[in-house]
Enzyme design. Structure first.
Site, PDB file in Angstrom:
ATOM      1  N   SER A   1      37.860  21.634  28.528  1.00  0.00           N
ATOM      2  CA  SER A   1      37.944  20.263  29.037  1.00  0.00           C
ATOM      3  C   SER A   1      36.804  19.900  29.991  1.00  0.00           C
ATOM      4  CB  SER A   1      39.310  20.011  29.683  1.00  0.00           C
ATOM      5  OG  SER A   1      40.344  20.164  28.715  1.00  0.00           O
TER       6      SER A   1
ATOM      7  N   GLY B   1      40.945  21.521  25.238  1.00  0.00           N
ATOM      8  CA  GLY B   1      41.464  20.292  24.627  1.00  0.00           C
ATOM      9  C   GLY B   1      42.681  19.720  25.340  1.00  0.00           C
TER      10      GLY B   1
ATOM     11  N   GLU C   1      40.709  29.520  19.053  1.00  0.00           N
ATOM     12  CA  GLU C   1      41.397  28.885  17.910  1.00  0.00           C
ATOM     13  C   GLU C   1      41.338  29.796  16.687  1.00  0.00           C
ATOM     14  OE1 GLU C   1      39.451  25.063  17.993  1.00  0.00           O
ATOM     15  OE2 GLU C   1      40.500  24.578  19.863  1.00  0.00           O
TER      16      GLU C   1
ATOM     17  N   HIS D   1      36.180  32.419  19.064  1.00  0.00           N
ATOM     18  CA  HIS D   1      36.839  31.256  19.680  1.00  0.00           C
ATOM     19  C   HIS D   1      38.356  31.459  19.621  1.00  0.00           C
ATOM     20  CE1 HIS D   1      38.149  27.185  20.510  1.00  0.00           C
ATOM     21  NE2 HIS D   1      36.931  26.941  20.974  1.00  0.00           N
TER      22      HIS D   1
ATOM     23  N   GLY E   1      33.959  21.070  23.778  1.00  0.00           N
ATOM     24  CA  GLY E   1      34.559  20.619  22.519  1.00  0.00           C
ATOM     25  C   GLY E   1      34.564  19.099  22.433  1.00  0.00           C
ATOM     26  N   GLY E   2      35.697  18.492  22.788  1.00  0.00           N
ATOM     27  CA  GLY E   2      35.899  17.054  22.606  1.00  0.00           C
ATOM     28  C   GLY E   2      34.763  16.181  23.136  1.00  0.00           C
TER      29      GLY E   2
ATOM     30  N   ASN F   1      30.757  22.143  20.579  1.00  0.00           N
ATOM     31  CA  ASN F   1      31.486  22.720  19.451  1.00  0.00           C
ATOM     32  C   ASN F   1      32.241  21.577  18.783  1.00  0.00           C
ATOM     33  OD1 ASN F   1      33.203  24.037  17.716  1.00  0.00           O
ATOM     34  ND2 ASN F   1      34.435  25.015  19.321  1.00  0.00           N
ATOM     35  N   TRP F   2      31.724  21.154  17.627  1.00  0.00           N
ATOM     36  CA  TRP F   2      32.330  19.988  16.953  1.00  0.00           C
ATOM     37  C   TRP F   2      33.613  20.345  16.214  1.00  0.00           C
ATOM     38  CZ3 TRP F   2      28.587  15.835  14.525  1.00  0.00           C
ATOM     39  CH2 TRP F   2      27.868  15.226  15.563  1.00  0.00           C
ATOM     40  N   LYS F   3      33.934  21.638  16.132  1.00  0.00           N
ATOM     41  CA  LYS F   3      35.146  22.068  15.416  1.00  0.00           C
ATOM     42  C   LYS F   3      35.184  21.411  14.030  1.00  0.00           C
ATOM     43  CE  LYS F   3      37.318  22.642  19.863  1.00  0.00           C
ATOM     44  NZ  LYS F   3      38.508  22.811  20.627  1.00  0.00           N
TER      45      LYS F   3
ATOM     46  N   GLU G   1      36.718  30.805  28.295  1.00  0.00           N
ATOM     47  CA  GLU G   1      37.483  29.613  27.935  1.00  0.00           C
ATOM     48  C   GLU G   1      38.979  29.893  28.076  1.00  0.00           C
ATOM     49  OE1 GLU G   1      35.041  26.870  25.211  1.00  0.00           O
ATOM     50  OE2 GLU G   1      36.119  28.249  23.951  1.00  0.00           O
TER      51      GLU G   1
HETATM   52  C1  PEP Z   1      36.263  24.473  22.951  1.00  0.00           C
HETATM   53  O1  PEP Z   1      36.924  24.282  21.957  1.00  0.00           O
HETATM   54  O2  PEP Z   1      35.453  25.412  22.968  1.00  0.00           O
HETATM   55  C2  PEP Z   1      36.449  23.587  24.083  1.00  0.00           C
HETATM   56  C3  PEP Z   1      36.028  23.976  25.241  1.00  0.00           C
HETATM   57  O3  PEP Z   1      37.111  22.391  23.835  1.00  0.00           O
HETATM   58  P1  PEP Z   1      37.352  21.211  24.898  1.00  0.00           P
HETATM   59  O4  PEP Z   1      36.043  20.956  25.617  1.00  0.00           O
HETATM   60  O5  PEP Z   1      37.758  20.039  24.042  1.00  0.00           O
HETATM   61  O6  PEP Z   1      38.399  21.660  25.815  1.00  0.00           O
END
Ligand code: PEP
Length: 249
Positions: A208, A169, A95, A93, A229-230, A10-12, A163
């Site tokens: 993470s 993050g 966010e 999500h 994500g990251g 997920n590049w956000k 999640e």
């Molecule tokens: C996400 O935003 O779905 C996520 C899991 O981010 P991260 O891996 O950066 O925690």
């Protein structure tokens, strides 16, 4: 039941055309791991270019509107995503649940719209730190799942992403025991909702995930992949996670 692993980035709100070189490197490396389904959910502006350039990768969106069309300024519907070459979409999500105040009913409508258009849908659920510390994580996330699940579509293309909000993050991950407990609890709700078909729905973990912890997380029963994500922004970080999924089988 053995389910194929699914690893989705997920590049956000990260990425412009120059960053498609990373997506290309991910696609090339992923082709060595045919036993794993790999996807990238990109900013809407990159979907069409990525889908054209990377036909063997599942390219997806990070959201969609539940309506077919209409006066919804700034929104994108399932037909537009398909038209751009997307084959998957994330809904719910945390966010978006937080920043856009999306509730379970809206998330359910989005999931139904995506599945109805034959997009693969990744439906996210997860608890806050307060809820986890109050010992209410499992009951809360089960309730969230029940209320967000599609009612009227085939679930063949549905996946769930657990999640924990506090792990996104933050560099913190849930323990394997907590992940295992939650995934079993979510599986129970999927089977209650969809019968045998609920056994086939993949449950991903997100929060993470990185090269250093992926193998341990994938070793947990009922973890069918990861939403990342990251660590999905760079091939050097993401490919080892795909490799760990391939090894976990
Ligand atoms: C996400 O935003 O779905 C996520 C899991 O981010 P991260 O891996 O950066 O925690």
């Amino acid at each position: 039941m053995q389910r194929r692993k699914l690893v989705v980035g997920n590049w956000k709100m990260h990425g412009v055309a120059a960053d498609l070189a990373e997506a290309l490197a991910i696609a090339e490396a992923a082709s060595a791991f045919e036993q794993v389904d790999v996807g990238l959910c990109l900013p809407a502006t990159l979907i069409e270019r990525a889908a054209r350039a990377l036909p063997r990768l599942h390219i997806g969106s990070q959201d969609l509107h539940h309506a077919d069309k209409g006066a919804h300024t700034g929104c994108v519907c399932a037909a537009m995503l398909l038209d751009a070459g997307a084959s998957m979409a994330i809904v719910g999500h945390s966010e978006r649940r937080q920043a856009q105040s999306e509730n379970d009913e809206e998330v359910r409508a989005k999931a139904e719209a995506g599945l109805g258009a034959a997009l693969a849908v990744i439906l996210c659920v997860g608890e806050s730190l307060d809820v986890r510390e109050a010992g209410e994580a499992v009951a809360t996330v089960q309730r969230q799942l029940d209320a967000s699940l599609p009612r009227d579509n085939s679930v063949g293309k549905l996946s769930i992403a657990y999640e924990p909000i506090w792990a996104i993050g933050s560099g913190r991950t849930a323990t394997c025991e907590d992940i295992g407990e939650m995934h079993v609890a979510l599986r129970q709700r999927l089977v209650a909702a969809f019968g045998d078909a609920g056994e086939g729905v993949r449950i991903l973990y997100g929060g993470s995930v990185k090269a250093a912890n992926a193998a341990e997380i994938f070793s947990v029963d009922d973890v069918d992949g990861a939403l990342v994500g990251g660590a999905s922004l760079k091939a050097a970080d993401f490919v080892p996670i795909i490799e760990a999924a391939a090894r976990a089988g």
